[in-house]
Design a protein around this motif. Structure first.
Motif, PDB file in Angstrom:
ATOM      1  N   THR A  28       4.657 -35.635 -31.984  1.00 49.97           N
ATOM      2  CA  THR A  28       3.270 -36.082 -32.099  1.00 49.97           C
ATOM      3  C   THR A  28       3.226 -37.613 -32.051  1.00 49.97           C
ATOM      4  O   THR A  28       4.195 -38.259 -32.440  1.00 49.97           O
ATOM      5  CB  THR A  28       2.705 -35.571 -33.445  1.00 49.97           C
ATOM      6  OG1 THR A  28       2.763 -34.147 -33.422  1.00 49.97           O
ATOM      7  CG2 THR A  28       1.264 -36.005 -33.688  1.00 49.97           C
ATOM      8  N   SER A  30       1.594 -41.453 -30.059  1.00 52.98           N
ATOM      9  CA  SER A  30       1.260 -42.011 -28.745  1.00 52.98           C
ATOM     10  C   SER A  30       2.442 -41.936 -27.781  1.00 52.98           C
ATOM     11  O   SER A  30       2.259 -41.682 -26.581  1.00 52.98           O
ATOM     12  CB  SER A  30       0.764 -43.449 -28.888  1.00 52.98           C
ATOM     13  OG  SER A  30       1.760 -44.252 -29.463  1.00 52.98           O
ATOM     14  N   THR A  31       3.668 -42.113 -28.271  1.00 55.35           N
ATOM     15  CA  THR A  31       4.837 -42.031 -27.375  1.00 55.35           C
ATOM     16  C   THR A  31       5.029 -40.574 -26.933  1.00 55.35           C
ATOM     17  O   THR A  31       5.286 -40.300 -25.754  1.00 55.35           O
ATOM     18  CB  THR A  31       6.102 -42.564 -28.076  1.00 55.35           C
ATOM     19  OG1 THR A  31       5.763 -43.736 -28.818  1.00 55.35           O
ATOM     20  CG2 THR A  31       7.184 -42.910 -27.064  1.00 55.35           C
ATOM     21  N   ALA A  83       9.036 -42.157 -33.453  1.00 55.05           N
ATOM     22  CA  ALA A  83       9.386 -42.498 -34.838  1.00 55.05           C
ATOM     23  C   ALA A  83       8.642 -43.764 -35.216  1.00 55.05           C
ATOM     24  O   ALA A  83       8.194 -44.516 -34.350  1.00 55.05           O
ATOM     25  CB  ALA A  83      10.887 -42.725 -34.964  1.00 55.05           C
ATOM     26  N   ASP A  84       8.514 -43.974 -36.517  1.00 56.16           N
ATOM     27  CA  ASP A  84       7.912 -45.222 -36.998  1.00 56.16           C
ATOM     28  C   ASP A  84       8.981 -46.278 -37.207  1.00 56.16           C
ATOM     29  O   ASP A  84       8.730 -47.466 -37.015  1.00 56.16           O
ATOM     30  CB  ASP A  84       7.141 -44.957 -38.289  1.00 56.16           C
ATOM     31  CG  ASP A  84       6.005 -43.971 -38.045  1.00 56.16           C
ATOM     32  OD1 ASP A  84       5.202 -44.228 -37.136  1.00 56.16           O
ATOM     33  OD2 ASP A  84       5.963 -42.925 -38.714  1.00 56.16           O
ATOM     34  N   LYS A  94       9.330 -41.165 -40.293  1.00 56.34           N
ATOM     35  CA  LYS A  94       8.302 -40.573 -39.446  1.00 56.34           C
ATOM     36  C   LYS A  94       7.121 -40.166 -40.331  1.00 56.34           C
ATOM     37  O   LYS A  94       7.241 -40.152 -41.540  1.00 56.34           O
ATOM     38  CB  LYS A  94       8.865 -39.338 -38.715  1.00 56.34           C
ATOM     39  CG  LYS A  94       9.911 -39.737 -37.660  1.00 56.34           C
ATOM     40  CD  LYS A  94      10.602 -38.555 -37.005  1.00 56.34           C
ATOM     41  CE  LYS A  94       9.691 -37.514 -36.449  1.00 56.34           C
ATOM     42  NZ  LYS A  94       8.688 -38.008 -35.500  1.00 56.34           N
ATOM     43  N   GLY A  95       6.006 -39.875 -39.686  1.00 59.66           N
ATOM     44  CA  GLY A  95       4.874 -39.381 -40.465  1.00 59.66           C
ATOM     45  C   GLY A  95       3.676 -40.308 -40.491  1.00 59.66           C
ATOM     46  O   GLY A  95       2.677 -40.007 -41.137  1.00 59.66           O
ATOM     47  N   GLY A  96       3.783 -41.434 -39.760  1.00 57.44           N
ATOM     48  CA  GLY A  96       2.622 -42.317 -39.662  1.00 57.44           C
ATOM     49  C   GLY A  96       1.415 -41.578 -39.090  1.00 57.44           C
ATOM     50  O   GLY A  96       0.270 -41.912 -39.390  1.00 57.44           O
ATOM     51  N   GLY A  97       1.696 -40.543 -38.305  1.00 52.29           N
ATOM     52  CA  GLY A  97       0.603 -39.745 -37.716  1.00 52.29           C
ATOM     53  C   GLY A  97       0.281 -38.513 -38.559  1.00 52.29           C
ATOM     54  O   GLY A  97      -0.489 -37.647 -38.118  1.00 52.29           O
ATOM     55  N   LYS A 121      10.765 -50.454 -32.975  1.00 48.70           N
ATOM     56  CA  LYS A 121      10.988 -49.468 -34.043  1.00 48.70           C
ATOM     57  C   LYS A 121      12.425 -49.519 -34.600  1.00 48.70           C
ATOM     58  O   LYS A 121      12.709 -48.913 -35.624  1.00 48.70           O
ATOM     59  CB  LYS A 121      10.717 -48.050 -33.523  1.00 48.70           C
ATOM     60  CG  LYS A 121       9.344 -47.853 -32.870  1.00 48.70           C
ATOM     61  CD  LYS A 121       8.246 -47.814 -33.876  1.00 48.70           C
ATOM     62  CE  LYS A 121       6.861 -47.619 -33.303  1.00 48.70           C
ATOM     63  NZ  LYS A 121       6.553 -46.307 -32.803  1.00 48.70           N
TER      64      LYS A 121
HETATM   65  C1  ABF Z   1       5.287 -39.337 -34.614  1.00 47.02           C
HETATM   66  O1  ABF Z   1       4.457 -40.334 -34.114  1.00 47.02           O
HETATM   67  C2  ABF Z   1       5.443 -39.693 -35.987  1.00 47.02           C
HETATM   68  O2  ABF Z   1       6.364 -39.129 -36.794  1.00 47.02           O
HETATM   69  C3  ABF Z   1       5.399 -41.146 -36.043  1.00 47.02           C
HETATM   70  O3  ABF Z   1       4.650 -41.374 -37.180  1.00 47.02           O
HETATM   71  C4  ABF Z   1       4.619 -41.510 -34.855  1.00 47.02           C
HETATM   72  C5  ABF Z   1       5.122 -42.581 -33.956  1.00 47.02           C
HETATM   73  O4  ABF Z   1       3.984 -43.015 -33.333  1.00 47.02           O
HETATM   74  P1  ABF Z   1       3.867 -43.694 -31.960  1.00 47.02           P
HETATM   75  O5  ABF Z   1       4.664 -42.931 -30.968  1.00 47.02           O
HETATM   76  O6  ABF Z   1       2.407 -43.620 -31.737  1.00 47.02           O
HETATM   77  O7  ABF Z   1       4.356 -45.095 -32.176  1.00 47.02           O
HETATM   78  O8  ABF Z   1       6.436 -39.281 -33.902  1.00 47.02           O
END
Ligand code: ABF
Length: 222
Positions: A28, A30-31, A83-84, A94-97, A121
Motif C-alpha cells: 500500500t 504511493s510507491t 516503507a517509511d 511501515k504503517g504511515g499509510g 527512506k
Molecule cells: C506502505 O506505504 C507503508 O507501510 C508505508 O507507510 C508507506 C510508504 O509510503 P510511500 O510509498 O507513499 O512513500 O508501504
C-alpha cells in the motif's frame, strides 16, 4: 529527478521480481501504487494478487487484476511494498499509510519481501519516522502509557478531528522520539503489550531485497 520519478523507477525495476503464473502480494502507498500501474501492463503474466488494503484491492481491480482472498492462498513467491524507513539490514518502519497489519500478514505468507522506496527512506538508525502501532480502540490509553514507558512519545493518529480508523476497525498510535538500535527486540516488546494488534517494525521478517531510487539510478540492497 523528483521523488515521484524515483518511486516510479523502482516500481518499474520491481517487475523483474514478478513470477509468471503466480499470485503476487501487493503493498500500500504511493510507491506501491506506481508498482500496481506497472503490474497492470503485464497482468496477463500473473494469476492474480493479494492486496494489503482496501485501497490497493480497488486499484488492482481497476487494472483488471484478479484479487484473491488471503485465506485462499497458501503461499506466494513475492510480496512487493514500500516503507517509511529501511536500514541496511532490511529492517523497516511501515504503517504511515495505516495498513501495517494487513501488510505484515500478507508479507508473512510470501517467500520474499521486495521493498521499493526512494533513496530518502534509507537510514542508519530507525525511528526518526514515528513508529505506527495499531491498537484495539478500548486499549488506546493503556497502550499509550506503556509505549511512553519504553521511551517514546505516543500520539493517537487524528484526521479531521477524529481518530484514524484502519481497515480492521482499529486506531493508530504513532510513537515519536525513538532511536531504534535493536529493531527486532523493540518489535517483540511492543507486540507483547496487551491491546496492540501490530506494530510497524518489520525486523523479525524484514526485506530480502530493497530497490532504492536514487539520482544515479536504482540501487539494489540484499
Ligand atoms: C506502505 O506505504 C507503508 O507501510 C508505508 O507507510 C508507506 C510508504 O509510503 P510511500 O510509498 O507513499 O512513500 O508501504
Amino acid at each position: 529527478m523528483t521523488q515521484d520519478e524515483l518511486k516510479q523507477a523502482v516500481a518499474k525495476a520491481a517487475i523483474e521480481y514478478v513470477v509468471d503464473g503466480e499470485i503476487i502480494g501487493v503493498g500500500t502507498g504511493s510507491t506501491a501504487n506506481f508498482f500496481i500501474d506497472e503490474l497492470g501492463k503485464i497482468k496477463d503474466r500473473i494469476k492474480g494478487a493479494v492486496a494489503s488494503s482496501e485501497a490497493t484491492a480497488e486499484r488492482l481491480r481497476s487494472h483488471g487484476i484478479k484479487v484473491f482472498d488471503l485465506n485462499d492462498v497458501d503461499t506466494m513467491p513475492v510480496y512487493i511494498d514500500g516503507a517509511d524507513e529501511i536500514n541496511a539490514a532490511g529492517a523497516m518502519i511501515k504503517g504511515g499509510g495505516a495498513a501495517l497489519t494487513r501488510e505484515k500478514i500478507v508479507a508473512s505468507v510470501a517467500q520474499k519481501f521486495v521493498c521499493i522506496a526512494d533513496g530518502s527512506k534509507l537510514v542508519d538508525v530507525l525511528g526518526k519516522f514515528p513508529l505506527p502501532v495499531e491498537v484495539i480502540p478500548m486499549s488506546q490509553a493503556v497502550v499509550a502509557r506503556k509505549l511512553g514507558a519504553l521511551g517514546g512519545e505516543p500520539r493517537l493518529r487524528i484526521k479531521d478531528g477524529k481518530p484514524v480508523v484502519t481497515d480492521n476497525g482499529c486506531y493508530i498510535i504513532d510513537v515519536l522520539g525513538l532511536s531504534i538500535t535493536e529493531p527486532a527486540d523493540i518489535e517483540d516488546k511492543i507486540n507483547n503489550i496487551v491491546g496492540v494488534v501490530t506494530n510497524g517494525l518489520f525486523a523479525r521478517q524484514g526485506a530480502n531485497v530493497c530497490l532504492l531510487g536514487t539520482s544515479e539510478g536504482v540501487k539494489k540492497l540484499e
